[in-house]
Structures are given as structure tokens and as C-alpha cells.
Design a protein around this motif. Structure first.
Motif, PDB file in Angstrom:
ATOM      1  N   LEU A 113       2.913   7.129  -7.054  1.00  0.00           N
ATOM      2  CA  LEU A 113       2.802   7.024  -5.595  1.00  0.00           C
ATOM      3  C   LEU A 113       1.956   5.825  -5.188  1.00  0.00           C
ATOM      4  O   LEU A 113       2.267   5.134  -4.203  1.00  0.00           O
ATOM      5  CB  LEU A 113       2.204   8.314  -5.029  1.00  0.00           C
ATOM      6  CG  LEU A 113       2.021   8.381  -3.513  1.00  0.00           C
ATOM      7  CD1 LEU A 113       3.360   8.196  -2.794  1.00  0.00           C
ATOM      8  CD2 LEU A 113       1.384   9.708  -3.105  1.00  0.00           C
ATOM      9  N   SER A 114       0.905   5.539  -5.940  1.00  0.00           N
ATOM     10  CA  SER A 114       0.048   4.399  -5.591  1.00  0.00           C
ATOM     11  C   SER A 114       0.832   3.094  -5.645  1.00  0.00           C
ATOM     12  O   SER A 114       0.664   2.225  -4.781  1.00  0.00           O
ATOM     13  CB  SER A 114      -1.156   4.339  -6.537  1.00  0.00           C
ATOM     14  OG  SER A 114      -0.780   3.931  -7.840  1.00  0.00           O
ATOM     15  N   ILE A 119       3.700  -1.659  -1.946  1.00  0.00           N
ATOM     16  CA  ILE A 119       4.814  -2.509  -1.533  1.00  0.00           C
ATOM     17  C   ILE A 119       5.247  -2.258  -0.092  1.00  0.00           C
ATOM     18  O   ILE A 119       6.190  -2.894   0.383  1.00  0.00           O
ATOM     19  CB  ILE A 119       6.017  -2.336  -2.482  1.00  0.00           C
ATOM     20  CG1 ILE A 119       6.511  -0.892  -2.502  1.00  0.00           C
ATOM     21  CG2 ILE A 119       5.654  -2.795  -3.878  1.00  0.00           C
ATOM     22  CD1 ILE A 119       7.676  -0.666  -3.436  1.00  0.00           C
ATOM     23  N   VAL A 120       4.557  -1.353   0.615  1.00  0.00           N
ATOM     24  CA  VAL A 120       4.861  -1.149   2.035  1.00  0.00           C
ATOM     25  C   VAL A 120       4.404  -2.389   2.797  1.00  0.00           C
ATOM     26  O   VAL A 120       3.245  -2.789   2.710  1.00  0.00           O
ATOM     27  CB  VAL A 120       4.153   0.104   2.582  1.00  0.00           C
ATOM     28  CG1 VAL A 120       4.436   0.261   4.078  1.00  0.00           C
ATOM     29  CG2 VAL A 120       4.606   1.342   1.826  1.00  0.00           C
ATOM     30  N   PRO A 121       5.286  -3.034   3.542  1.00  0.00           N
ATOM     31  CA  PRO A 121       4.915  -4.276   4.240  1.00  0.00           C
ATOM     32  C   PRO A 121       4.034  -4.003   5.453  1.00  0.00           C
ATOM     33  O   PRO A 121       3.930  -2.873   5.925  1.00  0.00           O
ATOM     34  CB  PRO A 121       6.268  -4.857   4.654  1.00  0.00           C
ATOM     35  CG  PRO A 121       7.156  -3.656   4.806  1.00  0.00           C
ATOM     36  CD  PRO A 121       6.696  -2.684   3.751  1.00  0.00           C
ATOM     37  N   GLY A 122       3.393  -5.068   5.950  1.00  0.00           N
ATOM     38  CA  GLY A 122       2.606  -4.948   7.171  1.00  0.00           C
ATOM     39  C   GLY A 122       1.119  -4.999   6.923  1.00  0.00           C
ATOM     40  O   GLY A 122       0.607  -5.875   6.227  1.00  0.00           O
ATOM     41  N   LEU A 128      -4.726  -0.845   0.702  1.00  0.00           N
ATOM     42  CA  LEU A 128      -5.937  -0.038   0.583  1.00  0.00           C
ATOM     43  C   LEU A 128      -5.588   1.389   0.190  1.00  0.00           C
ATOM     44  O   LEU A 128      -6.210   1.968  -0.725  1.00  0.00           O
ATOM     45  CB  LEU A 128      -6.705  -0.052   1.901  1.00  0.00           C
ATOM     46  CG  LEU A 128      -7.944   0.853   1.962  1.00  0.00           C
ATOM     47  CD1 LEU A 128      -8.980   0.403   0.937  1.00  0.00           C
ATOM     48  CD2 LEU A 128      -8.534   0.857   3.367  1.00  0.00           C
ATOM     49  N   LEU A 129      -4.592   1.972   0.857  1.00  0.00           N
ATOM     50  CA  LEU A 129      -4.173   3.335   0.523  1.00  0.00           C
ATOM     51  C   LEU A 129      -3.614   3.403  -0.897  1.00  0.00           C
ATOM     52  O   LEU A 129      -3.820   4.391  -1.613  1.00  0.00           O
ATOM     53  CB  LEU A 129      -3.125   3.832   1.520  1.00  0.00           C
ATOM     54  CG  LEU A 129      -3.613   4.100   2.946  1.00  0.00           C
ATOM     55  CD1 LEU A 129      -2.450   4.513   3.850  1.00  0.00           C
ATOM     56  CD2 LEU A 129      -4.687   5.178   2.952  1.00  0.00           C
ATOM     57  N   GLY A 130      -2.905   2.343  -1.310  1.00  0.00           N
ATOM     58  CA  GLY A 130      -2.394   2.310  -2.677  1.00  0.00           C
ATOM     59  C   GLY A 130      -3.505   2.313  -3.699  1.00  0.00           C
ATOM     60  O   GLY A 130      -3.435   3.009  -4.724  1.00  0.00           O
ATOM     61  N   ARG A 131      -4.571   1.553  -3.416  1.00  0.00           N
ATOM     62  CA  ARG A 131      -5.693   1.504  -4.351  1.00  0.00           C
ATOM     63  C   ARG A 131      -6.495   2.804  -4.329  1.00  0.00           C
ATOM     64  O   ARG A 131      -7.003   3.241  -5.368  1.00  0.00           O
ATOM     65  CB  ARG A 131      -6.598   0.312  -4.001  1.00  0.00           C
ATOM     66  CG  ARG A 131      -7.502  -0.145  -5.147  1.00  0.00           C
ATOM     67  CD  ARG A 131      -6.709  -0.544  -6.355  1.00  0.00           C
ATOM     68  NE  ARG A 131      -7.577  -1.042  -7.442  1.00  0.00           N
ATOM     69  CZ  ARG A 131      -7.267  -0.961  -8.715  1.00  0.00           C
ATOM     70  NH1 ARG A 131      -6.132  -0.407  -9.094  1.00  0.00           N
ATOM     71  NH2 ARG A 131      -8.075  -1.437  -9.642  1.00  0.00           N
ATOM     72  N   VAL A 132      -6.586   3.423  -3.155  1.00  0.00           N
ATOM     73  CA  VAL A 132      -7.245   4.732  -3.065  1.00  0.00           C
ATOM     74  C   VAL A 132      -6.476   5.763  -3.891  1.00  0.00           C
ATOM     75  O   VAL A 132      -7.063   6.550  -4.640  1.00  0.00           O
ATOM     76  CB  VAL A 132      -7.362   5.190  -1.596  1.00  0.00           C
ATOM     77  CG1 VAL A 132      -7.743   6.674  -1.513  1.00  0.00           C
ATOM     78  CG2 VAL A 132      -8.387   4.345  -0.849  1.00  0.00           C
ATOM     79  N   HIS A 187       9.945 -10.887  -8.370  1.00  0.00           N
ATOM     80  CA  HIS A 187       9.242 -10.821  -7.085  1.00  0.00           C
ATOM     81  C   HIS A 187       7.923 -10.091  -7.312  1.00  0.00           C
ATOM     82  O   HIS A 187       7.760  -9.360  -8.290  1.00  0.00           O
ATOM     83  CB  HIS A 187      10.114 -10.072  -6.054  1.00  0.00           C
ATOM     84  CG  HIS A 187       9.591 -10.130  -4.654  1.00  0.00           C
ATOM     85  ND1 HIS A 187       8.705  -9.187  -4.159  1.00  0.00           N
ATOM     86  CD2 HIS A 187       9.811 -11.007  -3.636  1.00  0.00           C
ATOM     87  CE1 HIS A 187       8.417  -9.490  -2.905  1.00  0.00           C
ATOM     88  NE2 HIS A 187       9.075 -10.590  -2.562  1.00  0.00           N
ATOM     89  N   TRP A 188       6.967 -10.302  -6.404  1.00  0.00           N
ATOM     90  CA  TRP A 188       5.697  -9.583  -6.494  1.00  0.00           C
ATOM     91  C   TRP A 188       5.928  -8.079  -6.660  1.00  0.00           C
ATOM     92  O   TRP A 188       5.287  -7.407  -7.470  1.00  0.00           O
ATOM     93  CB  TRP A 188       4.875  -9.790  -5.216  1.00  0.00           C
ATOM     94  CG  TRP A 188       4.261 -11.133  -5.015  1.00  0.00           C
ATOM     95  CD1 TRP A 188       4.646 -12.075  -4.098  1.00  0.00           C
ATOM     96  CD2 TRP A 188       3.136 -11.700  -5.697  1.00  0.00           C
ATOM     97  NE1 TRP A 188       3.835 -13.184  -4.179  1.00  0.00           N
ATOM     98  CE2 TRP A 188       2.890 -12.972  -5.141  1.00  0.00           C
ATOM     99  CE3 TRP A 188       2.300 -11.246  -6.722  1.00  0.00           C
ATOM    100  CZ2 TRP A 188       1.854 -13.803  -5.578  1.00  0.00           C
ATOM    101  CZ3 TRP A 188       1.261 -12.064  -7.154  1.00  0.00           C
ATOM    102  CH2 TRP A 188       1.046 -13.326  -6.599  1.00  0.00           C
TER     103      TRP A 188
END
Length: 415
Positions: A113-114, A119-122, A128-132, A187-188
Motif C-alpha cells: 500500500l505504501s 505514485i498518486v499525483p498532486g 508523505l502518506l506513503g512514507r508513513v 519511469h519513476w
């Protein structure tokens, strides 16, 4: 040279009760076979690959998305901050339930999930939520370490932690080795999608992980025993030392070293070489530190040497004139950091019976998570204010403080 031996702490459990508990644990260890070890190792490799598949490109990726140095430091530090909050409660919950496997599966789910959240744009909020979420995933490592220790006899705790340290670094290396190539070739986001695949594969395989039934008649850990665990002198000392160790690691290879590499002209693919330069020597010394070096030098002296040399090689990062020189500093730093990480991990749990080990490991990992947060957070602030090299100077100073603390701790236990 004689090996320095720690004096075991009183755990508040009668010696006869401890002996019975250790007999139960040793019987459980004998009940496991080679295939059980192979399955667990495969899941652990997937776990760390999921967590670290994007780490070499993370700071360049965040810079690409327009984040400032201070904000990059905060995003990196949120990984440790989450673990400060989550790790210890997970260890307590694991001991109360007397189960480790469900937490291993939780780790695989949150790891996948992280990667999706990154990869969610914007807004910068999504990374930050991914790293959390990756911090939540890393918090389940408590269950991995304690479960694997149960595959060994009680006397083999340090050996088990040396082995799992090698597995850890191997899994990190698998993930980190492919990230630069994926980002360069495609791609990234490809690295993050690969992390999702690792997480799903690990989750499926985790269903086959064997959890020995050891000491099932014992009551879950009580508040009184919890107090005994967290007041243990050895556990407190090695936890503080691990704060320094993780500050250094998350300032350097898992933090701003990739940005230093790109500043020296490294491509996304060349970041892989920087990773390999660090991780291969790190894996080798993690595997053989307790087996080869401890008998020759002693635990405390070996850690002192490791911290001093790590400080020198961390400072050298700031002076690297070219990418090849940077790789030399990484190889040396990886080697010397591998001297003390498995020692600290093994010392954190070896004096505890199995019913207390997840709690002890949860406390240990929650405390060292302070280093995962403070290191990159402070380095990010310094880098934004005074330039990229200032963060590496901070890491060098922290390493020397760690060496001094090792010396003081050794004297305390000798007195």
C-alpha cells in the motif's frame, strides 16, 4: 584478545522457570526444518524488497516533484516518526496474542500500500502518506525477528540475529539494485509498482510461514513484566546506541547520499552502483560480525571501532570529488556499519525468554526509530540552510558521540 561478555540482567523470573521456558523454546526450534527456514527467508526478502525498492531514487524523486530540502527531510523522517509510535505497541500486542504470523502478513499488506500511495499525483501529502505507511510496514519487523529467533535454540539468539541481519541486507539489496534501472529504463513510478508486486508475492507466501507453538500455556505478558523488560540496563543501552546507528544510516545511504551522487552527475541507473557499493560489504560484515570479529575483538570494542570508522567515512562523503570516490566511501561505510548492527540486534533480546522477546524488540525498535526520524529531519534542515554537505558532517559527529557512549557503557557494565 578476550571477548567482552555481558552480565545477564535479572529478568524477575525464577531461574527454574527460565530453564523450563528455555527448554520449551529449544524444543520448538528443533521442530522446525530446512523448508521452514527457506520459506521464512523468502518472505523476509520480499518484505525488505518492498520497503526498499524505491529508496535509492526516493530523494531525487521527491526533488523531481518539487519538494524543498526541509520537506524532503520531513518526509524521510516520517518513516521513523511513525515507528516511534507504532513499533512498541505492536510488540506488546504480539506478546499478548502470542502470535507473530498475522503481523508479518500485515507488514506485506502495508508495504504494498505504501508503494501505491507514492505514485498518486498532486500534493506532497501523498508521498508523505506513503512514507508513513512504510513506517507502519517497518514496525511489523518486530514479529519477523522474534519469530525467526524461535527457529533457533535459546543460546543461538545472536547467531539468529546475525543471520537475519544478512537476510535483511540481502532483501534491501534486491529491491535497491533494480530501482535505478527501472526508473532509467521506464519511469519513476515503475519502481513503486514493482514494490507492490513484491508485497503481494510476499503476502501469498506468508501463508506458508511456520509459527512454532512454544510455551502456549504461559499467560500473556503482564504490566509488571513489561516494566521489567523496559528497565533492563542492556536493552536501554543498546537501544540508545541504535539511535546513533540509525541516525547515521538514514542520513547517508537511506537518506541524502543518492542526492550527493546525482550532484556528482550520477544517472538513475548509476545510483544502483552506489547502492551495491554500500550494501554488499554491509551484508558480508552483518553475516560474519558475531562469528568472526567478536571472538577476536569483543562486542564493545568492535562497536567502538565501527562507530569511529563510520564517522570518518560519513564525513568523507562531503569531500568526494567524483562518483567513483563516493562509491569508495560507501563501500567502507557499509562495511564498518555492518560491524555493529547485528550485535545491537542480538543483544537487545538474548537475555529474555520468548514471552518477552517481542516486547523487548518492540521497545528496542521504537527507540531506535528516533534515529530514523531525527537523522534525516535534522540533516534536511541543515542541507536546506547550509548546503548538502552539512548533513554528512552531522552524521560524522553523531558517529563519534556513539563511539563515546559505547565506551561509557562498557565501563558501566564492568563496574
Amino acid at each position: 584478545m578476550a571477548t567482552t561478555t555481558l552480565i545477564p540482567e535479572k529478568t524477575g523470573v525464577p531461574e527454574s522457570s527460565q530453564a523450563v521456558a528455555h527448554q520449551i523454546e529449544d524444543t520448538a526450534a528443533i521442530a522446525t526444518n530446512r523448508s521452514d527456514h527457506v520459506i521464512f527467508i523468502a518472505v523476509t526478502l520480499m518484505y525488505w524488497a518492498t520497503l526498499y525498492v524505491y529508496v535509492p531514487i526516493l530523494t531525487p524523486y521527491l526533488e523531481f516533484r518539487g519538494l524543498s530540502m526541509q520537506l524532503i527531510g520531513f518526509v524521510l523522517g516520517s518513516y521513523g516518526l511513525t515507528q516511534i509510535i507504532v513499533r512498541f505497541p505492536l510488540g506488546i500486542a504480539s506478546d499478548k496474542l502470542r502470535r507473530r504470523k498475522p503481523f508479518i502478513m500485515l507488514g506485506m499488506i502495508t508495504g504494498a500500500l505504501s508503494c501505491l500511495l507514492f505514485i498518486v499525483p498532486g500534493s506532497w501529502v501523498w508521498p508523505l502518506l506513503g512514507r508513513v505507511m512504510s513506517g507502519v510496514c517497518a514496525s511489523t519487523w518486530v514479529a519477523f525477528t522474534v519469530l525467526y529467533a524461535s527457529y533457533f535454540k535459546t543460546s543461538g539468539a545472536t547467531k539468529a540475529m546475525g543471520a537475519i541481519s544478512f537476510i535483511t541486507v540481502s532483501g534491501q539489496l534486491i529491491g535497491m539494485s533494480v530501482s535505478g534501472w527501472l526508473a532509467e529504463r521506464f519511469h519513476w513510478n515503475t519502481a513503486f509498482f514493482t514494490g507492490v508486486a513484491f508485497g503481494i508475492a510476499g503476502l501469498v507466501l506468508a501463508f506458508a510461514v511456520k509459527e512454532p507453538r512454544q510455551g502456549v500455556e504461559r499467560a500473556p505478558i503482564s504490566l509488571a513484566k513489561l516494566g521489567e523488560v523496559v528497565r533492563t540496563r542492556v536493552l536501554i543501552r543498546v537501544s540508545i546506541l541504535s539511535i546513533f546507528a540509525h541516525c547515521i544510516l538514514f542520513i547517508t545511504m537511506f537518506g541524502f547520499t543518492p542526492l550527493q551522487a546525482t550532484a556528482l552527475g550520477a544517472s538513475k541507473w548509476e545510483l544502483t552502483y552506489v547502492v551495491i557499493a554500500f550494501m554488499v560489504p554491509h551484508a558480508i560484515t552483518c553475516l560474519f560480525s558475531a562469528k568472526w570479529f567478536v571472538p577476536l575483538i569483543g562486542e564493545w570494542k568492535l562497536m567502538t571501532i565501527g562507530f569511529i570508522l563510520s564517522g570518518l567515512f560519513t564525513a568523507a562523503i562531503a569531500f568526494s570529488p567524483s562518483l567513483p570516490w563516493l562509491m569508495v566511501t560507501q563501500a567502507c561505510n557499509g562495511l564498518v556499519q555492518g560491524l555493529y548492527f547485528p550485535l545491537l540486534l542480538g543483544m537487545a533480546i538474548r537475555d529474555f525468554e520468548t514471552s518477552k522477546r517481542a516486547t523487548a524488540m518492540g521497545f528496542y525498535q521504537a527507540i531506535y526509530s528516533v534515529g530514523m526520524f531525527a537523522g534525516p529531519f535534522l540533516a534536511g534542515w541543515l542541507n536546506g540552510s547550509f548546503g548538502l554537505q552539512s548533513g554528512f558532517y552531522l552524521g560524522a559527529v553523531i558517529a563519534l558521540i556513539g563511539a563515546l557512549f559505547v565506551t561509557l557503557s562498557k565501563r558501566d557494565f564492568a563496574s
